[in-house]
Design a protein around this motif. Structure first.
Motif, PDB file in Angstrom:
ATOM      1  N   VAL A 193       0.868  -1.174   0.000  1.00 53.00           N
ATOM      2  CA  VAL A 193       0.000   0.000   0.000  1.00 53.00           C
ATOM      3  C   VAL A 193       0.907   1.226   0.000  1.00 53.00           C
ATOM      4  O   VAL A 193       1.743   1.388   0.884  1.00 53.00           O
ATOM      5  CB  VAL A 193      -0.950   0.030   1.226  1.00 53.00           C
ATOM      6  N   HIS A 194       0.730   2.077  -1.013  1.00 52.69           N
ATOM      7  CA  HIS A 194       1.604   3.231  -1.233  1.00 52.69           C
ATOM      8  C   HIS A 194       0.775   4.508  -1.134  1.00 52.69           C
ATOM      9  O   HIS A 194      -0.126   4.734  -1.935  1.00 52.69           O
ATOM     10  CB  HIS A 194       2.247   3.108  -2.617  1.00 52.69           C
ATOM     11  N   ARG A 195       1.095   5.327  -0.146  1.00 55.32           N
ATOM     12  CA  ARG A 195       0.424   6.621   0.040  1.00 55.32           C
ATOM     13  C   ARG A 195       1.342   7.727  -0.465  1.00 55.32           C
ATOM     14  O   ARG A 195       2.488   7.843  -0.022  1.00 55.32           O
ATOM     15  CB  ARG A 195       0.099   6.846   1.512  1.00 55.32           C
ATOM     16  N   HIS A 196       0.828   8.534  -1.395  1.00 56.66           N
ATOM     17  CA  HIS A 196       1.526   9.688  -1.965  1.00 56.66           C
ATOM     18  C   HIS A 196       0.898  10.918  -1.306  1.00 56.66           C
ATOM     19  O   HIS A 196      -0.269  11.212  -1.561  1.00 56.66           O
ATOM     20  CB  HIS A 196       1.315   9.766  -3.475  1.00 56.66           C
ATOM     21  N   GLN A 197       1.651  11.611  -0.467  1.00 57.39           N
ATOM     22  CA  GLN A 197       1.119  12.732   0.311  1.00 57.39           C
ATOM     23  C   GLN A 197       1.733  14.038  -0.176  1.00 57.39           C
ATOM     24  O   GLN A 197       2.947  14.112  -0.407  1.00 57.39           O
ATOM     25  CB  GLN A 197       1.468  12.530   1.788  1.00 57.39           C
ATOM     26  N   PHE A 198       0.895  15.096  -0.298  1.00 55.86           N
ATOM     27  CA  PHE A 198       1.333  16.426  -0.713  1.00 55.86           C
ATOM     28  C   PHE A 198       0.861  17.401   0.359  1.00 55.86           C
ATOM     29  O   PHE A 198      -0.343  17.519   0.593  1.00 55.86           O
ATOM     30  CB  PHE A 198       0.723  16.803  -2.064  1.00 55.86           C
ATOM     31  N   THR A 199       1.794  18.111   0.995  1.00 56.11           N
ATOM     32  CA  THR A 199       1.457  19.025   2.079  1.00 56.11           C
ATOM     33  C   THR A 199       2.037  20.398   1.781  1.00 56.11           C
ATOM     34  O   THR A 199       3.230  20.517   1.495  1.00 56.11           O
ATOM     35  CB  THR A 199       2.036  18.507   3.418  1.00 56.11           C
ATOM     36  N   ASP A 200       1.187  21.420   1.861  1.00 52.91           N
ATOM     37  CA  ASP A 200       1.647  22.791   1.633  1.00 52.91           C
ATOM     38  C   ASP A 200       2.503  23.247   2.809  1.00 52.91           C
ATOM     39  O   ASP A 200       2.126  23.083   3.960  1.00 52.91           O
ATOM     40  CB  ASP A 200       0.447  23.731   1.476  1.00 52.91           C
ATOM     41  N   GLU A 201       3.677  23.797   2.495  1.00 59.08           N
ATOM     42  CA  GLU A 201       4.556  24.390   3.502  1.00 59.08           C
ATOM     43  C   GLU A 201       5.000  25.761   2.995  1.00 59.08           C
ATOM     44  O   GLU A 201       6.013  25.875   2.311  1.00 59.08           O
ATOM     45  CB  GLU A 201       5.772  23.497   3.790  1.00 59.08           C
ATOM     46  N   ASN A 202       4.201  26.775   3.299  1.00 56.63           N
ATOM     47  CA  ASN A 202       4.519  28.160   2.923  1.00 56.63           C
ATOM     48  C   ASN A 202       4.790  28.323   1.427  1.00 56.63           C
ATOM     49  O   ASN A 202       5.789  28.912   1.024  1.00 56.63           O
ATOM     50  CB  ASN A 202       5.703  28.684   3.741  1.00 56.63           C
ATOM     51  N   GLY A 203       3.906  27.782   0.606  1.00 64.34           N
ATOM     52  CA  GLY A 203       4.038  27.924  -0.841  1.00 64.34           C
ATOM     53  C   GLY A 203       4.895  26.865  -1.509  1.00 64.34           C
ATOM     54  O   GLY A 203       4.947  26.785  -2.725  1.00 64.34           O
ATOM     55  N   LYS A 204       5.578  26.056  -0.708  1.00 63.54           N
ATOM     56  CA  LYS A 204       6.317  24.908  -1.236  1.00 63.54           C
ATOM     57  C   LYS A 204       5.501  23.655  -0.887  1.00 63.54           C
ATOM     58  O   LYS A 204       4.490  23.746  -0.184  1.00 63.54           O
ATOM     59  CB  LYS A 204       7.714  24.839  -0.632  1.00 63.54           C
ATOM     60  N   THR A 205       5.952  22.494  -1.360  1.00 66.59           N
ATOM     61  CA  THR A 205       5.193  21.269  -1.122  1.00 66.59           C
ATOM     62  C   THR A 205       6.077  20.191  -0.518  1.00 66.59           C
ATOM     63  O   THR A 205       7.131  19.864  -1.069  1.00 66.59           O
ATOM     64  CB  THR A 205       4.586  20.747  -2.444  1.00 66.59           C
ATOM     65  N   ARG A 206       5.623  19.637   0.593  1.00 64.45           N
ATOM     66  CA  ARG A 206       6.271  18.480   1.192  1.00 64.45           C
ATOM     67  C   ARG A 206       5.697  17.248   0.490  1.00 64.45           C
ATOM     68  O   ARG A 206       4.518  16.945   0.604  1.00 64.45           O
ATOM     69  CB  ARG A 206       5.984  18.424   2.694  1.00 64.45           C
ATOM     70  N   LEU A 207       6.546  16.572  -0.290  1.00 61.05           N
ATOM     71  CA  LEU A 207       6.173  15.343  -0.984  1.00 61.05           C
ATOM     72  C   LEU A 207       6.627  14.176  -0.124  1.00 61.05           C
ATOM     73  O   LEU A 207       7.820  14.059   0.189  1.00 61.05           O
ATOM     74  CB  LEU A 207       6.858  15.302  -2.360  1.00 61.05           C
ATOM     75  N   THR A 208       5.690  13.335   0.276  1.00 63.36           N
ATOM     76  CA  THR A 208       6.017  12.188   1.113  1.00 63.36           C
ATOM     77  C   THR A 208       5.451  10.923   0.480  1.00 63.36           C
ATOM     78  O   THR A 208       4.255  10.863   0.172  1.00 63.36           O
ATOM     79  CB  THR A 208       5.446  12.347   2.535  1.00 63.36           C
ATOM     80  N   ASP A 209       6.316   9.963   0.265  1.00 63.32           N
ATOM     81  CA  ASP A 209       5.905   8.635  -0.186  1.00 63.32           C
ATOM     82  C   ASP A 209       6.061   7.694   0.993  1.00 63.32           C
ATOM     83  O   ASP A 209       7.150   7.611   1.577  1.00 63.32           O
ATOM     84  CB  ASP A 209       6.790   8.157  -1.346  1.00 63.32           C
ATOM     85  N   GLU A 210       4.983   7.015   1.346  1.00 67.14           N
ATOM     86  CA  GLU A 210       5.038   6.023   2.421  1.00 67.14           C
ATOM     87  C   GLU A 210       4.444   4.717   1.911  1.00 67.14           C
ATOM     88  O   GLU A 210       3.337   4.708   1.365  1.00 67.14           O
ATOM     89  CB  GLU A 210       4.273   6.504   3.651  1.00 67.14           C
ATOM     90  N   ILE A 211       5.202   3.651   2.074  1.00 66.80           N
ATOM     91  CA  ILE A 211       4.780   2.341   1.589  1.00 66.80           C
ATOM     92  C   ILE A 211       4.796   1.361   2.756  1.00 66.80           C
ATOM     93  O   ILE A 211       5.809   1.241   3.455  1.00 66.80           O
ATOM     94  CB  ILE A 211       5.713   1.829   0.475  1.00 66.80           C
ATOM     95  N   GLN A 212       3.682   0.671   2.944  1.00 61.79           N
ATOM     96  CA  GLN A 212       3.627  -0.430   3.903  1.00 61.79           C
ATOM     97  C   GLN A 212       3.525  -1.699   3.069  1.00 61.79           C
ATOM     98  O   GLN A 212       2.647  -1.798   2.198  1.00 61.79           O
ATOM     99  CB  GLN A 212       2.441  -0.282   4.839  1.00 61.79           C
ATOM    100  N   TYR A 213       4.444  -2.634   3.318  1.00 57.46           N
ATOM    101  CA  TYR A 213       4.485  -3.819   2.470  1.00 57.46           C
ATOM    102  C   TYR A 213       4.929  -5.049   3.251  1.00 57.46           C
ATOM    103  O   TYR A 213       5.529  -4.958   4.313  1.00 57.46           O
ATOM    104  CB  TYR A 213       5.406  -3.581   1.269  1.00 57.46           C
TER     105      TYR A 213
END
Length: 152
Positions: A91-111
C-alpha cells in the motif's frame, strides 16, 4: 509488515506538484532508467479506481504488477494498492502538504515480502535499498522538473 518512507520539500506550490503527478506520461518520467520495468498501461489518472500495470523483470522472470488507486483527495494525497504483484501486500500513500508555498512530498509504503518473517529478515534490507534508490530518483526528478525555469 515493513514500512518505507521518503519525504522531500519541493520548491513548487501544491497544485503544481499535483498537476505534475497527473501527467499521462508521469510513470515514464519517474521510472529510473536502470530499473527493469515496462509500463503496460495507466488508466484513470489519480482518482479512486485508477489502474497502473507494469511488467518487472526479476533476473529472467517477468512479473506482472497491477496497482489500483483506493483513495484520493486532490491535491493532498492518493493511495494505490497492489492487486497483483511480487509482494504479499503493498500500500503506497503519496502525500502532498503545503509548507509556505512549497510542497512536502512524502511517499510512504507499507508492504510485506512473501515468505514470512525469515525472508523479510534475509532480504528486507535489499528491498529497502531498492526503494531508497527509486524514490531518491523520483523526488530528484520531481524537484528538477518543477523548479526549472523555461528558457527564452
Amino acid at each position: 509488515m515493513l514500512t518505507f518512507k521518503r519525504s522531500t520539500l519541493i520548491n513548487a506550490p501544491i497544485e503544481k506538484v499535483w498537476e505534475f503527478h497527473e501527467r499521462p506520461d508521469i510513470l515514464d518520467i519517474l521510472t529510473p532508467p536502470w530499473q527493469p520495468v515496462q509500463i503496460i498501461r495507466r488508466e484513470g489518472g489519480l482518482g479512486v479506481g485508477a489502474v497502473s500495470e507494469f511488467r518487472l523483470i526479476l533476473g529472467i522472470i517477468p512479473i506482472r504488477w497491477i496497482a489500483r488507486h483506493t483513495a484520493c483527495e486532490k491535491p493532498y494525497f492518493f493511495v494505490d494498492k497492489q492487486e497483483i504483484g511480487p509482494m504479499k501486500s503493498w500500500v503506497h500513500r503519496h502525500q502532498f502538504t503545503d509548507e509556505n508555498g512549497k510542497t512536502r512530498l512524502t511517499d510512504e509504503i507499507q508492504y510485506e515480502i512473501p515468505g514470512g518473517i525469515i525472508i523479510e529478515f534475509l532480504i528486507g534490507w535489499w528491498v529497502d535499498s531498492r526503494l531508497q534508490e527509486m524514490f531518491r530518483y523520483r523526488h530528484e526528478i520531481t524537484q528538477k522538473e518543477l523548479t526549472e525555469q523555461p528558457h527564452p
